[in-house]
Design a protein around this motif. Structure first.
Motif, PDB file in Angstrom:
ATOM      1  N   ASP A 195      22.068   3.960  -4.592  1.00  0.00           N
ATOM      2  CA  ASP A 195      21.426   2.828  -3.909  1.00  0.00           C
ATOM      3  C   ASP A 195      22.418   2.356  -2.848  1.00  0.00           C
ATOM      4  OD1 ASP A 195      20.746   0.185  -3.151  1.00  0.00           O
ATOM      5  OD2 ASP A 195      19.607  -0.108  -5.007  1.00  0.00           O
ATOM      6  N   GLU A 196      22.122   2.657  -1.575  1.00  0.00           N
ATOM      7  CA  GLU A 196      23.083   2.359  -0.512  1.00  0.00           C
ATOM      8  C   GLU A 196      23.278   0.864  -0.307  1.00  0.00           C
ATOM      9  OE1 GLU A 196      22.994   4.718   3.100  1.00  0.00           O
ATOM     10  OE2 GLU A 196      21.627   6.124   2.106  1.00  0.00           O
ATOM     11  N   LEU A 197      22.289   0.066  -0.658  1.00  0.00           N
ATOM     12  CA  LEU A 197      22.462  -1.380  -0.563  1.00  0.00           C
ATOM     13  C   LEU A 197      23.482  -1.864  -1.577  1.00  0.00           C
ATOM     14  CD1 LEU A 197      18.705  -2.349  -0.130  1.00  0.00           C
ATOM     15  CD2 LEU A 197      20.479  -2.469   1.633  1.00  0.00           C
ATOM     16  N   GLU A 198      23.365  -1.373  -2.824  1.00  0.00           N
ATOM     17  CA  GLU A 198      24.342  -1.737  -3.854  1.00  0.00           C
ATOM     18  C   GLU A 198      25.724  -1.202  -3.496  1.00  0.00           C
ATOM     19  OE1 GLU A 198      24.010  -3.627  -6.453  1.00  0.00           O
ATOM     20  OE2 GLU A 198      21.836  -3.940  -6.425  1.00  0.00           O
ATOM     21  N   GLU A 199      25.761   0.021  -2.982  1.00  0.00           N
ATOM     22  CA  GLU A 199      27.043   0.629  -2.612  1.00  0.00           C
ATOM     23  C   GLU A 199      27.718  -0.167  -1.500  1.00  0.00           C
ATOM     24  OE1 GLU A 199      28.634   5.199  -2.011  1.00  0.00           O
ATOM     25  OE2 GLU A 199      26.614   4.688  -1.354  1.00  0.00           O
ATOM     26  N   THR A 200      26.929  -0.613  -0.523  1.00  0.00           N
ATOM     27  CA  THR A 200      27.483  -1.414   0.575  1.00  0.00           C
ATOM     28  C   THR A 200      27.979  -2.764   0.078  1.00  0.00           C
ATOM     29  OG1 THR A 200      26.020  -0.334   2.163  1.00  0.00           O
ATOM     30  CG2 THR A 200      26.980  -2.438   2.824  1.00  0.00           C
ATOM     31  N   ASN A 201      27.241  -3.362  -0.853  1.00  0.00           N
ATOM     32  CA  ASN A 201      27.711  -4.620  -1.452  1.00  0.00           C
ATOM     33  C   ASN A 201      29.070  -4.430  -2.100  1.00  0.00           C
ATOM     34  OD1 ASN A 201      25.374  -5.943  -0.677  1.00  0.00           O
ATOM     35  ND2 ASN A 201      24.342  -5.645  -2.654  1.00  0.00           N
ATOM     36  N   GLY A 202      29.222  -3.320  -2.821  1.00  0.00           N
ATOM     37  CA  GLY A 202      30.496  -3.037  -3.467  1.00  0.00           C
ATOM     38  C   GLY A 202      31.614  -2.810  -2.469  1.00  0.00           C
ATOM     39  N   ASP A 203      31.313  -2.087  -1.376  1.00  0.00           N
ATOM     40  CA  ASP A 203      32.324  -1.849  -0.340  1.00  0.00           C
ATOM     41  C   ASP A 203      32.749  -3.161   0.310  1.00  0.00           C
ATOM     42  OD1 ASP A 203      32.222   0.863  -0.810  1.00  0.00           O
ATOM     43  OD2 ASP A 203      30.871   1.296   0.873  1.00  0.00           O
ATOM     44  N   ASP A 204      31.790  -4.038   0.543  1.00  0.00           N
ATOM     45  CA  ASP A 204      32.115  -5.332   1.155  1.00  0.00           C
ATOM     46  C   ASP A 204      33.007  -6.162   0.228  1.00  0.00           C
ATOM     47  OD1 ASP A 204      30.572  -4.634   3.326  1.00  0.00           O
ATOM     48  OD2 ASP A 204      28.835  -5.841   2.734  1.00  0.00           O
ATOM     49  N   LEU A 220      33.176   1.938 -23.008  1.00  0.00           N
ATOM     50  CA  LEU A 220      32.953   1.657 -21.595  1.00  0.00           C
ATOM     51  C   LEU A 220      33.188   2.969 -20.859  1.00  0.00           C
ATOM     52  CD1 LEU A 220      32.430  -0.456 -19.339  1.00  0.00           C
ATOM     53  CD2 LEU A 220      34.921  -0.759 -19.204  1.00  0.00           C
ATOM     54  N   THR A 221      32.149   3.527 -20.234  1.00  0.00           N
ATOM     55  CA  THR A 221      32.204   4.897 -19.745  1.00  0.00           C
ATOM     56  C   THR A 221      32.154   4.983 -18.219  1.00  0.00           C
ATOM     57  OG1 THR A 221      29.801   5.189 -19.773  1.00  0.00           O
ATOM     58  CG2 THR A 221      30.998   5.654 -21.833  1.00  0.00           C
ATOM     59  N   TYR A 222      32.527   6.140 -17.734  1.00  0.00           N
ATOM     60  CA  TYR A 222      32.431   6.460 -16.308  1.00  0.00           C
ATOM     61  C   TYR A 222      30.993   6.264 -15.828  1.00  0.00           C
ATOM     62  CZ  TYR A 222      33.085   9.337 -12.077  1.00  0.00           C
ATOM     63  OH  TYR A 222      33.148   9.793 -10.784  1.00  0.00           O
ATOM     64  N   ASN A 223      30.033   6.739 -16.602  1.00  0.00           N
ATOM     65  CA  ASN A 223      28.636   6.642 -16.210  1.00  0.00           C
ATOM     66  C   ASN A 223      28.182   5.181 -16.119  1.00  0.00           C
ATOM     67  OD1 ASN A 223      26.091   8.149 -15.691  1.00  0.00           O
ATOM     68  ND2 ASN A 223      25.376   7.068 -17.505  1.00  0.00           N
ATOM     69  N   MET A 224      28.616   4.353 -17.067  1.00  0.00           N
ATOM     70  CA  MET A 224      28.269   2.936 -17.006  1.00  0.00           C
ATOM     71  C   MET A 224      28.796   2.311 -15.725  1.00  0.00           C
ATOM     72  SD  MET A 224      29.053   1.947 -20.995  1.00  0.00           S
ATOM     73  CE  MET A 224      28.922   0.165 -20.785  1.00  0.00           C
ATOM     74  N   ASN A 225      30.025   2.631 -15.364  1.00  0.00           N
ATOM     75  CA  ASN A 225      30.602   2.058 -14.154  1.00  0.00           C
ATOM     76  C   ASN A 225      29.823   2.494 -12.914  1.00  0.00           C
ATOM     77  OD1 ASN A 225      33.076   0.592 -12.962  1.00  0.00           O
ATOM     78  ND2 ASN A 225      33.002   2.489 -11.801  1.00  0.00           N
ATOM     79  N   VAL A 244      26.469   1.355  -8.242  1.00  0.00           N
ATOM     80  CA  VAL A 244      25.729   2.023  -7.161  1.00  0.00           C
ATOM     81  C   VAL A 244      24.264   2.291  -7.498  1.00  0.00           C
ATOM     82  CG1 VAL A 244      27.747   3.057  -6.061  1.00  0.00           C
ATOM     83  CG2 VAL A 244      26.588   4.299  -7.894  1.00  0.00           C
ATOM     84  N   SER A 245      23.724   1.637  -8.530  1.00  0.00           N
ATOM     85  CA  SER A 245      22.303   1.846  -8.796  1.00  0.00           C
ATOM     86  C   SER A 245      21.532   0.546  -9.047  1.00  0.00           C
ATOM     87  CB  SER A 245      22.108   2.770 -10.006  1.00  0.00           C
ATOM     88  OG  SER A 245      22.175   2.056 -11.225  1.00  0.00           O
ATOM     89  N   GLY A 246      22.250  -0.557  -9.234  1.00  0.00           N
ATOM     90  CA  GLY A 246      21.568  -1.810  -9.562  1.00  0.00           C
ATOM     91  C   GLY A 246      21.145  -1.900 -11.013  1.00  0.00           C
ATOM     92  N   TYR A 247      21.842  -1.181 -11.879  1.00  0.00           N
ATOM     93  CA  TYR A 247      21.511  -1.164 -13.310  1.00  0.00           C
ATOM     94  C   TYR A 247      21.694  -2.565 -13.908  1.00  0.00           C
ATOM     95  CZ  TYR A 247      21.333   0.816 -18.058  1.00  0.00           C
ATOM     96  OH  TYR A 247      20.983   1.143 -19.339  1.00  0.00           O
ATOM     97  N   GLN A 268      16.485   1.890 -10.565  1.00  0.00           N
ATOM     98  CA  GLN A 268      16.995   2.224  -9.226  1.00  0.00           C
ATOM     99  C   GLN A 268      15.815   2.477  -8.298  1.00  0.00           C
ATOM    100  OE1 GLN A 268      20.225   5.057  -8.778  1.00  0.00           O
ATOM    101  NE2 GLN A 268      19.681   5.430  -6.641  1.00  0.00           N
ATOM    102  N   ARG A 269      15.722   1.689  -7.256  1.00  0.00           N
ATOM    103  CA  ARG A 269      14.499   1.656  -6.457  1.00  0.00           C
ATOM    104  C   ARG A 269      14.299   2.896  -5.584  1.00  0.00           C
ATOM    105  NH1 ARG A 269      14.662  -3.764  -3.228  1.00  0.00           N
ATOM    106  NH2 ARG A 269      16.841  -3.109  -2.956  1.00  0.00           N
ATOM    107  N   ASN A 270      15.374   3.539  -5.166  1.00  0.00           N
ATOM    108  CA  ASN A 270      15.234   4.697  -4.274  1.00  0.00           C
ATOM    109  C   ASN A 270      15.470   6.018  -5.007  1.00  0.00           C
ATOM    110  OD1 ASN A 270      18.014   4.225  -4.639  1.00  0.00           O
ATOM    111  ND2 ASN A 270      18.526   5.164  -2.670  1.00  0.00           N
ATOM    112  N   LEU A 271      15.093   6.078  -6.270  1.00  0.00           N
ATOM    113  CA  LEU A 271      15.371   7.261  -7.080  1.00  0.00           C
ATOM    114  C   LEU A 271      14.345   8.372  -6.864  1.00  0.00           C
ATOM    115  CD1 LEU A 271      17.590   8.014  -9.066  1.00  0.00           C
ATOM    116  CD2 LEU A 271      16.123   7.256 -10.933  1.00  0.00           C
TER     117      LEU A 271
END
Length: 462
Positions: free
Chosen positions: A14-23, A212-217, A222-225, A256-259
């Motif tokens: 989810d590029e919106l979530e990813e961008t939020n994280g980058d910001d 607490l796993t890699y997949n959870m992180n 990056v998915s809005g989970y 995830q909306r764009n899946l």
């Protein structure tokens, strides 16, 4: 590498979530750099010696950012490492660091794996300006092992096809020794390990917290989970944990909306994730195996090596290490070609992956068998680790376990390796079949809303 058709089931973030994280990360980095000189003093007070600290360089990874310091007293350099907010789930940074410190201490006590020595660590509240949880460790010299192994002049990470087998044997032997030692370390539950601190003399380890796993992180960043869907406690049974992972895949599918770019892709993902859950009893029919420490990310990109002696000098970044179902530790390593199998599956190139992977797997298993002979590993009535890894590969459990840990790749793996004829829609239970058409409509509505939000956000930024 040959170019083939890209699989339509490739999963995008989810590029919106990813961008939020980058910001979020970018804003935090400004504060971190502003504190660089202050951190030199902070690190100096939390290590042995009395020398004044001087900044040397920055070190950055996917989830962490570090500053290296040298000291006037001549003691070894150290670095302080912080998990990056936005790239590590902000709400879980304290939990991540606490878990990793416990694992590092445990492995230093129980194995000869070269784990850097920890001088100090703390949580967000213990850090200057609340920069975040931190670990202060010895700086270890060396070259990333992946740099030694990768194909030269290739931007992506692929094993050099012309690599010297003698060099690779030496490296495989060392890593096989590490994995064999870890495979002997068992726990009563699935989750994050911790030392029992009820007394100053206790050296007992237990599993008090959830994994607490890699997949959870990845899912949360990056998915809005939805964070309220995570497990909150350890697991006593493998089947319960695998069911929890299957439910993670399903929750990801719905949220995830764009899946899915179209209804057919939505349907294929729906079938894959429901059928995956039905396969748990096939690959894990019993509950009698122990739980063993497992790190999703223990691979050459997180190991340092002396390029002259070819001795591994450090194993780094043990975050997301937990006591896990033994089967995960009994799988042959997924990273033998450096990139994971999904890189090939995205190009519909399973045959190419197998052609490249299986010879390296045989080479690794021969190295592991040599380690087993040298330490005279023999438990009557128990298979060797090398035999267990061969069994995992021959039965296909390798693929099931890989899919279990990879919400972004479970569909690719399912359709390429786990699906069998006659188990499409007709293989779903009645409840799932009734949900399918409403689900497809919902995914298209989600996608429309996502595209509108994406367009509004990024078109205004141009």
């Amino acid at each position: 590498m040959s170019q083939q058709k890209t699989s339509p089931l490739k999963t995008y973030f989810d590029e919106l979530e990813e961008t939020n994280g980058d910001d979020e990360c970018r804003e935090w980095l400004d504060s971190l750099f502003d504190a660089r000189a202050e951190l030199a003093t902070f690190v100096a007070t939390r290590r042995e010696g009395r020398g004044t600290g001087t900044y040397v360089e920055l070190l950055k990874g996917s989830f962490n950012f570090s500053f290296r310091y040298t000291f006037s007293d001549g003691r070894p350099d150290t670095f302080i490492r912080f998990p990056k907010p936005g790239h590590t789930a902000t709400a879980y940074r304290d939990e991540k660091v606490t878990n990793e410190v416990q694992v590092m201490e445990y492995l230093r006590q129980h194995t000869d794996i070269p784990i850097p020595r920890i001088h100090s660590w703390g949580l967000t509240a213990d850090s200057p300006h609340n920069l975040g949880p931190f670990i202060i460790v010895d700086y270890v010299t060396g070259t990333l092992l992946s740099t030694i192994l990768k194909q030269p002049d290739e931007e992506d990470l692929y094993l050099n096809p012309n690599i010297d087998n003698t060099l690779l044997d030496k490296i495989y032997f060392q890593i096989a020794r590490y994995l064999l030692q870890i495979s002997h370390l068992t726990f009563p539950k699935i989750g994050a390990i911790s030392k029992d601190n009820t007394s100053n003399t206790s050296n007992t380890w237990h599993v008090p917290n959830r994994p607490l796993t890699y997949n959870m992180n990845e899912l949360v960043t990056v998915s809005g989970y939805p964070a309220d869907k995570w497990p909150t406690t350890p697991f006593d049974r493998t089947s319960d944990y695998l069911a929890s992972l299957a439910n993670e895949h399903l929750t990801h599918l719905w949220t995830q909306r764009n899946l899915a770019d179209d209804p057919d892709i939505a349907q294929n993902r729906f079938i894959a994730r429901h059928r995956f859950k039905q396969l748990i009893s096939k690959y894990y029919p019993t509950e009698n195996e122990p739980f063993i420490l497992f790190c999703d990310d223990m691979r050459p990109s997180n190991m340092l090596i002396d390029p002259k002696t070819l001795q591994i000098t450090a194993v780094l970044d043990l975050e997301f290490t937990n006591a896990m179902p033994a089967g995960f530790s009994y799988d042959p390593p997924w990273w033998l070609l450096l990139s994971g199998p999904e890189v090939w599956l995205e190009r519909c190139a399973l045959d190419e992956f197998l052609k490249l992977y299986e010879p390296r797997m045989e080479q690794f298993l021969h190295a592991l068998a040599r380690v087993e002979r040298e330490i005279e590993y023999n438990q009557p009535g128990h298979l060797s680790l090398s035999a267990r890894m061969r069994g995992s590969w021959s039965t296909g459990r390798f693929w099931f376990d890989y899919a279990a840990r990879k919400s972004f790749d479970v569909d690719l793996v399912y359709w390429a390796t786990l699906h069998s004829a006659g188990t499409g829609i007709e293989g779903l239970d009645e409840k799932a079949r009734a949900e399918l058409e409403p689900f497809k409509r919902m995914k298209m509505e989600q996608l429309k809303a996502y595209k509108e939000e994406y367009s509004a956000r990024f078109s205004s930024a141009i």
